[in-house]
Each structure stands twice: as structure tokens, then as C-alpha cells.
Design an enzyme around this catalytic site. Structure first.
Site, PDB file in Angstrom:
ATOM      1  N   TRP A 137      46.843 104.729 139.063  1.00  0.00           N
ATOM      2  CA  TRP A 137      47.479 104.400 137.786  1.00  0.00           C
ATOM      3  C   TRP A 137      48.973 104.704 137.918  1.00  0.00           C
ATOM      4  CZ3 TRP A 137      48.236 108.138 133.349  1.00  0.00           C
ATOM      5  CH2 TRP A 137      48.617 107.475 132.182  1.00  0.00           C
ATOM      6  N   ASP A 218      40.758 113.164 136.429  1.00  0.00           N
ATOM      7  CA  ASP A 218      41.312 112.390 135.310  1.00  0.00           C
ATOM      8  C   ASP A 218      40.220 111.440 134.840  1.00  0.00           C
ATOM      9  OD1 ASP A 218      42.710 110.773 133.592  1.00  0.00           O
ATOM     10  OD2 ASP A 218      44.035 109.898 135.115  1.00  0.00           O
ATOM     11  N   ALA A 220      39.493 108.934 131.938  1.00  0.00           N
ATOM     12  CA  ALA A 220      40.042 108.237 130.771  1.00  0.00           C
ATOM     13  C   ALA A 220      39.102 107.150 130.247  1.00  0.00           C
ATOM     14  CB  ALA A 220      41.395 107.611 131.136  1.00  0.00           C
ATOM     15  N   LYS A 253      40.298 105.232 124.887  1.00  0.00           N
ATOM     16  CA  LYS A 253      39.553 103.994 125.190  1.00  0.00           C
ATOM     17  C   LYS A 253      38.162 104.035 124.565  1.00  0.00           C
ATOM     18  CE  LYS A 253      42.809 104.435 128.243  1.00  0.00           C
ATOM     19  NZ  LYS A 253      44.010 103.728 128.524  1.00  0.00           N
TER      20      LYS A 253
HETATM   21  C1  LIG Z   1      43.627 106.505 134.945  1.00  0.00           C
HETATM   22  C2  LIG Z   1      44.222 106.807 133.617  1.00  0.00           C
HETATM   23  N1  LIG Z   1      44.429 108.073 133.260  1.00  0.00           N
HETATM   24  C3  LIG Z   1      44.958 108.405 132.083  1.00  0.00           C
HETATM   25  C4  LIG Z   1      45.324 107.432 131.170  1.00  0.00           C
HETATM   26  C5  LIG Z   1      45.964 107.905 129.896  1.00  0.00           C
HETATM   27  O1  LIG Z   1      45.438 107.415 128.752  1.00  0.00           O
HETATM   28  P1  LIG Z   1      46.035 107.772 127.320  1.00  0.00           P
HETATM   29  O2  LIG Z   1      47.226 108.650 127.504  1.00  0.00           O
HETATM   30  O3  LIG Z   1      46.394 106.470 126.700  1.00  0.00           O
HETATM   31  O4  LIG Z   1      44.937 108.487 126.616  1.00  0.00           O
HETATM   32  C6  LIG Z   1      45.133 106.089 131.491  1.00  0.00           C
HETATM   33  C7  LIG Z   1      45.562 105.038 130.570  1.00  0.00           C
HETATM   34  O5  LIG Z   1      45.692 103.900 130.853  1.00  0.00           O
HETATM   35  C8  LIG Z   1      44.556 105.766 132.744  1.00  0.00           C
HETATM   36  O6  LIG Z   1      44.338 104.512 133.104  1.00  0.00           O
END
Ligand SMILES: Cc1ncc(COP(=O)(O)O)c(C=O)c1O
Length: 399
Positions: A137, A218, A220, A253
Site C-alpha cells: 500500500w 496491518d 484493514a 471498509k
Molecule cells: C493495507 C491498508 N492498510 C491501511 C489502510 C488504512 O485505512 P484507513 O486509514 O482508511 O482506515 C488501507 C486503506 O486503504 C490499506 O489499504
């Protein structure tokens, strides 16, 4: 030559330009395209069959309840909504929910959790290196840079084979020293969709334990891949095997509350006292950065999880999102043998076997917007656009 005083006198006009996050730049490009049948598969949000990102019915119900019953918007403190974290605990931690060495705190989304987690790791050990599979990401490297930790990149994915470069991954993390960190995607790998299987997770765990690394998982997209429990396999395995684990979680999400910024950070250490001390540092960092997390989204998620009926309905809505992701994957996978791998991957993203030139041609000729890398969101389009998308992608692969 500039004296120190001159340097101090520099103004905002002296700033170098920032290189924009390419995904944000893509959204701007797509917005500006007047063609009515344009397809935006660059975006990172779930879209339903009609091509919308609706507010979940359970979140609407919770927001209504909040409107009717909330009596105060007084400060909550750096920990935010403590009950929110308690309610999330069994969903994320599973059989480890009762482990009192694990502490969790509300954060502004998964990003906030990542930043706080890395702030903590950098406080513990400024010399720690972070093993990071690529591609990843695009916000991971800047967050690691922001806390001044060194990222050690290794190749995670073999595009030609559409497979994880697992032996390369193991070799890379095997070179880690005790106290180094390995950043792992809990499920629904972004951008490749290529997750570790259970056997691979166990082998990664073995290396992590053997080398004394700290895993930062991580997660998400819990519930978007195989199911809430199945998607947390790696989190549970690391909690079972390691004394020190960090988990950065997002509800943005799986509750579809993206802009409300709902997430949490979890810390496991060898003892309750150590975890509490670590949380003290986390609160301090949070206080310096945002003082306290935004309440609204977490308050809505709190209501959903507290109410047995809303909770059941959330599970149904979540299963609906997951089913659509997997159904669209199968539809694309079945269209051409070169796309079959998409049916074996998980979550919203996969990478198409396209060159940058082919991606740009799809943008110009077909108004189909995806990242230059060929990463696309399988549910970025409505049902009515899928056939046109497949035809254009197959055409581009043939060209
Ligand atoms: C791999 C990954 N980690 C963390 C996030 C963070 O998500 P958010 O800060 O929108 O909750 C995302 C968002 O696209 C992601 O794809």
C-alpha cells in the site's frame, strides 16, 4: 553562502513541490473526464452492483439512534471510545480476546493506527529496521519514513506467476535482527490480492520467532476475504506465538465508514504492566498528533456491535459485500485464462498483467481508470460495467 539566520528567514515560497500520491492524482484525472461511461477502478472503496458506496443500513440505524440519544459531545480523552475497543476485541483477537496482556485503543482509521504503532516502535528502538514486502500500500513507506525508521524492502509478489515470492520473503526476513519489525498484511493484500495461505503464515511465524522480530500486522479488510475469523488467521497466529505483537486495524471498509476514520491499535507484550506502559507512550504520541480520535464513526460502530440485532444485520451486510467481491472476481477470472488468477485472490485489489502503456491506453481510449501498476479494484465498477471492462482489458492484453 547562507548564514543560519538567513536560513531561518526562508518562507513558504521556498518549499519544494510535493509529489502527489499517484492514487489521489488518479481520482482527480477521472473526475475531470466528461465521458459518461467512464469506469473508476483506481478508487479504494467498495461499490455495490449499482456502482455506489452506500452507507450500511446498520450504520444509518446507529446514526439515527446517536442523533436521538447522544446527550453530550464533551471530550473523551486520548483513548477515545473505550467501549468501542472492547466490543471490537473478540472480533479481531478471537480466542486471544481474554489475554490481558493485549491492550487496544481507538485511532483515526487504520492510518492513525499504523502511525501510532510505528511511533511506538521508533520510541522503543530508533534503530529498528522494518521489513516491507513490495509492492505494498503506497502509504506504508511514507509512514515508516515519518517516524525515521529504516525500511528494508523485499519483493513480495511475482506478477508473471501471480504468486507470492514466498522463499524470497522468508530469506529477507531471516536477515532480520532481534527487535527489527516485519510489516505483514493481515488479509486481502493491497495491491496484489495475493495473501499468505495458512502454511505460509506458519512458516513466517517460525522465522519471526526464531529471529526475535516484532510483527506489525496491518488488517484493514477483515471480513472482505474469506470471513471475519478466517481473515484474522495471521493476527491470531502471531498473538499465539510471539510475546510482542502490534496490530493496526481499520473498520473503515468493513463498516463502510471510510471518511469517519474508524480504527484501532493493539499492543501485546510479555506482561500487562509492560503493555500498560507502552500504551502510556501511545497516548502521549496521540496527544501530540491529534489529541483524541474523532468520535462519530466509532460511536456508530459501538452501537452496532453492542446491539445483538444490529450486529447480526451487520454480519449479513458484510457478507453481502464479501460475496459481491468474490462473485465479481469469479466473473472476471472466467472471462480469459490469463485472468484466472483473479479468482484465486482475495479482497478488493488485484494487479492486471498490463504494461504502463496499456494502462494509459485504457484510460485514453476506454475511459477506464486504474493505477499505472495495473492495480484495480474488482468492485470499483457496477454490474452493468463489468462486461465492457473485461472486453477492454482483454483487448489491451491482446494488443
Ligand atoms: C493495507 C491498508 N492498510 C491501511 C489502510 C488504512 O485505512 P484507513 O486509514 O482508511 O482506515 C488501507 C486503506 O486503504 C490499506 O489499504
Amino acid at each position: 553562502m547562507l548564514t543560519t539566520t538567513d536560513a531561518k528567514a526562508r518562507g513558504l515560497a521556498d518549499l519544494p513541490p510535493v509529489i502527489n500520491d499517484s492514487l489521489l492524482a488518479l481520482i482527480t484525472l477521472c473526475d475531470a473526464d466528461p465521458r459518461p461511461d467512464k469506469i473508476d477502478v483506481g478508487v479504494g472503496v467498495f461499490r455495490d452492483g449499482a456502482g455506489n458506496t452506500p452507507i450500511l443500513e446498520v450504520i444509518k440505524a446507529a446514526e439515527q439512534r446517536l442523533l436521538d440519544t447522544q446527550k453530550s459531545k464533551s471530550y473523551l480523552g486520548s483513548a477515545g471510545d473505550k467501549r468501542f475497543a472492547q466490543l471490537l476485541r473478540p472480533i479481531l483477537l478471537g480466542e486471544h480476546a481474554g489475554d490481558e496482556r493485549i491492550l487496544g485503543v481507538q485511532t483515526p482509521g487504520g492510518c492513525g493506527a499504523l502511525r501510532l504503532g510505528f511511533e511506538l516502535l521508533a520510541t522503543v528502538n530508533p534503530k529498528a529496521r522494518v521489513f516491507l514486502g513490495t509492492p505494498t500500500w503506497p502509504n506504508h513507506p511514507p509512514i515508516i519514513r515519518a517516524v525515521d525508521l529504516e525500511a528494508v524492502e523485499y519483493p513480495y509478489y511475482e506478477r508473471g506467476q501471480a504468486a507470492v515470492r514466498f522463499e524470497d520473503m522468508l530469506e529477507a526476513i531471516r536477515s532480520g535482527e532481534p527487535g527489527d519489525v516485519t510489516l505483514l498484511h493481515g488479509c486481502c493484500h493491497n495491491p496484489t490480492g495475493a495473501d499468505l495461505d495458512e502454511e505460509q503464515w506458519r512458516r513466517v511465524r517460525d522465522v519471526v520467532v526464531e529471529r526475535g522480530l516484532i510483527p506489525l500486522v496491518d488488517i484493514a479488510y477483515q471480513g472482505f476475504g474469506r470471513g471475519l475469523e478466517e481473515d484474522a488467521y495471521g493476527v491470531h497466529l502471531m498473538l499465539e506465538s510471539c510475546d510482542e505483537v502490534i496490530v493496526a486495524q481499520s473498520c473503515d471498509k468493513n463498516f463502510s465508514v471510510y471518511r469517519d476514520r474508524v480504527g484501532s491499535l493493539w499492543i501485546k507484550s510479555g506482561s500487562r504492566e509492560t503493555s500498560e506502559k507502552a500504551m502510556g507512550h501511545v497516548f502521549q504520541r496521540a496527544r501530540e498528533m491529534w489529541s483524541m480520535p474523532p468520535d462519530h464513526g466509532a460511536a456508530a460502530v459501538h452501537i452496532v456491535l453492542e446491539d445483538p440485532e444490529l450486529r447480526e444485520r451487520w454480519l449479513v451486510e458484510l457478507a453481502g459485500m464479501r460475496d459481491r467481491i468474490n462473485a465479481v472476481r469469479q466473473r472476471i477470472a472466467g472471462a480469459d485464462p490469463r485472468l484466472a488468477f483473479i479468482g484465486r485472490q482475495f479482497g478488493m485489489f488485484s494487479m492486471l498483467p498490463l504494461s504502463k502503456e496499456q494502462v494509459l491506453r485504457l484510460r485514453e481510449d476506454d475511459a477506464i481508470y486504474m493505477a499505472d501498476s495495473g492495480r484495480f479494484n474488482v468492485v470499483g465498477m457496477g454490474d452493468g460495467q463489468i462486461d465492457r471492462f473485461i472486453a477492454a482489458v482483454v483487448g489491451a492484453m491482446d494488443s
